[in-house]
Write an enzyme that holds these catalytic residues in place. Structure first.
Site, PDB file in Angstrom:
ATOM      1  N   GLU A   1     120.441 -17.731  90.981  1.00 41.64           N
ATOM      2  CA  GLU A   1     121.484 -17.019  91.725  1.00 41.64           C
ATOM      3  C   GLU A   1     121.434 -15.521  91.432  1.00 41.64           C
ATOM      4  O   GLU A   1     121.636 -14.689  92.316  1.00 41.64           O
ATOM      5  CB  GLU A   1     122.855 -17.606  91.383  1.00 41.64           C
ATOM      6  CG  GLU A   1     123.015 -19.010  91.955  1.00 41.64           C
ATOM      7  CD  GLU A   1     124.194 -19.778  91.362  1.00 41.64           C
ATOM      8  OE1 GLU A   1     125.127 -19.142  90.829  1.00 41.64           O
ATOM      9  OE2 GLU A   1     124.176 -21.013  91.436  1.00 41.64           O
TER      10      GLU A   1
ATOM     11  N   SER B   1     129.561 -24.540  82.372  1.00 49.81           N
ATOM     12  CA  SER B   1     130.812 -23.992  82.888  1.00 49.81           C
ATOM     13  C   SER B   1     131.817 -23.939  81.751  1.00 49.81           C
ATOM     14  O   SER B   1     131.777 -24.754  80.837  1.00 49.81           O
ATOM     15  CB  SER B   1     131.322 -24.896  84.006  1.00 49.81           C
ATOM     16  OG  SER B   1     132.727 -24.818  84.117  1.00 49.81           O
TER      17      SER B   1
ATOM     18  N   HIS C   1     115.378 -25.160 110.111  1.00 49.53           N
ATOM     19  CA  HIS C   1     116.840 -25.148 110.320  1.00 49.53           C
ATOM     20  C   HIS C   1     117.560 -25.961 109.243  1.00 49.53           C
ATOM     21  O   HIS C   1     118.654 -26.469 109.482  1.00 49.53           O
ATOM     22  CB  HIS C   1     117.206 -25.699 111.703  1.00 49.53           C
ATOM     23  CG  HIS C   1     116.387 -25.114 112.807  1.00 49.53           C
ATOM     24  ND1 HIS C   1     116.748 -23.967 113.478  1.00 49.53           N
ATOM     25  CD2 HIS C   1     115.185 -25.480 113.335  1.00 49.53           C
ATOM     26  CE1 HIS C   1     115.831 -23.684 114.391  1.00 49.53           C
ATOM     27  NE2 HIS C   1     114.851 -24.571 114.308  1.00 49.53           N
TER      28      HIS C   1
ATOM     29  N   LYS D   1     128.982 -29.547  84.145  1.00 52.04           N
ATOM     30  CA  LYS D   1     128.168 -28.624  84.931  1.00 52.04           C
ATOM     31  C   LYS D   1     126.896 -28.142  84.248  1.00 52.04           C
ATOM     32  O   LYS D   1     126.869 -27.874  83.058  1.00 52.04           O
ATOM     33  CB  LYS D   1     129.013 -27.387  85.285  1.00 52.04           C
ATOM     34  CG  LYS D   1     129.949 -27.591  86.431  1.00 52.04           C
ATOM     35  CD  LYS D   1     129.206 -27.953  87.702  1.00 52.04           C
ATOM     36  CE  LYS D   1     129.828 -27.299  88.896  1.00 52.04           C
ATOM     37  NZ  LYS D   1     129.266 -26.101  89.304  1.00 52.04           N
TER      38      LYS D   1
END
Ligand code: ARG
Length: 468
Positions: free
Chosen positions: A300, A287, A166, A293
């Site tokens: 992804e 970024s 979880h 970043k």
């Protein structure tokens, strides 16, 4: 007028004698699959060569003609490989493009090639051959991926991290144990693709349009020569069947699910909140606005792309569900789905491999978080069962009380003193303290398949032998 001109045209399409007008431009655009199925050219030519050899052997066509046809087919293969072949939408697909070109190379003898076959059996023979070759490629790439997992496991046997359920800290595990879970997962994927190769091992060639043929063909010969185990048994089923396509798409979708789940874990663990792992800059992106970043874009991407693999399977299932037997043009769409799923999956496997190779575990942080969240509470309960003869439910309650106490006093379990522990159960001595140590907890999990260091070492060396 248009139709007469069309009939005179030397490059007329095969069925033009029967047709009063030429194909509408828009249908030619949509109906032609050549831009997609040209990828089958090698399989198509191989199938045609073997078919010709069979026709000669069976004395259905004479040797001289057979030789000529095979010569022409080999030339076409070279032309296509060299990029010198001009594919024409007018001839719909790879089969007719090659046949047309054969006419221009060897003349009328080309007309004997299509004896005792149809594009209906031709196309699935090609696709089955292609899927065999490609499934072997998937298996090879999964093998490489597994090897990377094994290498990473080897250097992380002693790396203790929190195991999650979880997404809450559950029990301490070795990071290698997590990595080895993916070895099992990708082993199952490999098996799925390998099983598919066995399942599609029946040769469709020779069932012709749907009814079989009146020529004395030798389907065992073509089947053997093309590397199949035996010919298919029912001509109607053969031209209708796309189970082998569904098997491939489904295996690809399942494998993509695994890759996506892995990517999800890695993205979470790489986040600034978790910081359990770090990727080399090689596989991160910056970024355009936020200078600080470093984003895990490849992870992804593979998570996102799984959607394409699912979609292709769904599309094929939907295409098939309403089809009467036997051949319908609907099925032409299968190749686009298969090629796309293959390309997407192969890239995803390669990227996953790159991710694993360029992943570094943050060992300190992993150990720190393994101690958070009272992850040894179960070990304490087990201790009470084993040393104090309690039932698991009694022990569970006592351990829950310790957790409540630690939470209230803002302490980790391994920070409690023996006096504090005695508050919930007074007949305990210092011996109990070791159960709150996460490394000890890991090492206690000696049951087969459990996370103890001893188990993992054994597993790694066993798997390393398997994947030499
Ligand atoms: N291009 C077709 C396909 O991929 C080949 C079979 C065509 N057969 C037919 N009867 N139109 O399915």
């Amino acid at each position: 007028m248009k139709s007469k001109k069309h009939m005179k045209n030397k490059n007329r399409i095969i069925w033009s004698t029967r047709f009063k007008s030429s194909t509408s431009k828009i249908f030619e655009q949509i109906g032609a699959s050549i831009n997609i199925d040209k990828r089958l050219f090698e399989e198509d030519i191989l199938g045609s060569i073997v078919h010709t050899q069979m026709l000669v052997k069976q004395k259905i066509i004479n040797k001289k003609r057979g030789k000529k046809i095979i010569y022409g087919l080999r030339r076409i293969k070279i032309e296509i490989k060299k990029g010198k072949f001009s594919f024409n939408k007018k001839y719909e697909d790879i089969h007719l493009n090659i046949e047309k070109r054969l006419f221009s190379i060897i003349g009328k003898d080309a007309g004997y090639l299509h004896i005792a076959r149809s594009r209906n059996d031709q196309v699935i023979t090609d696709l089955k051959l292609w899927l065999k070759k490609s499934s072997i490629n998937v298996v090879k790439n999964l093998n490489n991926l597994i090897k990377s997992f094994l290498n990473k496991s080897e250097s992380n046997i002693q790396t203790i991290m929190p195991g999650f359920t979880h997404l809450k800290n559950a029990q301490p595990i070795s990071f290698a144990h997590y990595l080895l879970a993916y070895v099992e997962i990708f082993k199952r994927d490999k098996k799925r693709f390998s099983n598919n190769i066995v399942d599609l091992n029946e040769c469709p060639l020779g069932v012709a349009a749907l009814a079989g043929t009146s020529y004395n063909i030798d389907r065992n010969f073509t089947s053997r020569k093309l590397g199949f185990k035996k010919p298919t048994s029912n001509s109607i089923d053969t031209v209708s069947d796309r189970d082998f396509v569904l098997d491939f798409l489904s295996s690809a979708a399942i494998c993509a699910t695994h890759i996506s789940r892995l990517a999800e874990d890695l993205i979470i663990w790489n986040s600034d909140i978790f910081r359990l792992i770090k990727f080399n800059d090689k596989i991160l992106t910056g970024s355009s606005i936020m200078p600080q970043k470093k984003n895990p874009d490849p992870a992804e991407l593979i998570r996102g792309r799984a959607g394409k693999n699912f979609g292709n399977l769904q599309a094929m299932l939907t295409t098939m569900k309403g089809l009467p037997l036997s051949y319908y043009k609907d099925m032409q769409e299968d190749k686009n789905l298969v090629f796309d799923s293959y390309d997407v999956l192969m890239e995803s496997i390669l990227i996953t491999n790159e991710l694993i190779k360029n992943l570094n575990s943050n060992k300190q942080r992993m150990l720190y978080l393994a101690n958070k969240g009272y992850t040894t509470a179960t070990d304490f309960a087990d201790y009470l069962v084993q040393k104090k003869n309690l039932s698991f439910r009694e022990a569970y309650k006592i351990s829950a009380k310790i957790v409540n106490y630690a939470e209230k006093n803002n302490k980790k379990l391994d920070e409690l003193s023996i006096d504090e522990i005695k508050k919930v159960k007074n007949d305990l001595n210092r011996d109990v303290m070791k159960v709150f140590n996460v490394k000890n907890s890991v090492n206690l999990k000696t049951s087969y398949g459990g996370t103890s260091i001893k188990n993992i070492k054994k597993m790694v060396s066993k798997l390393k032998k398997e994947f030499k």
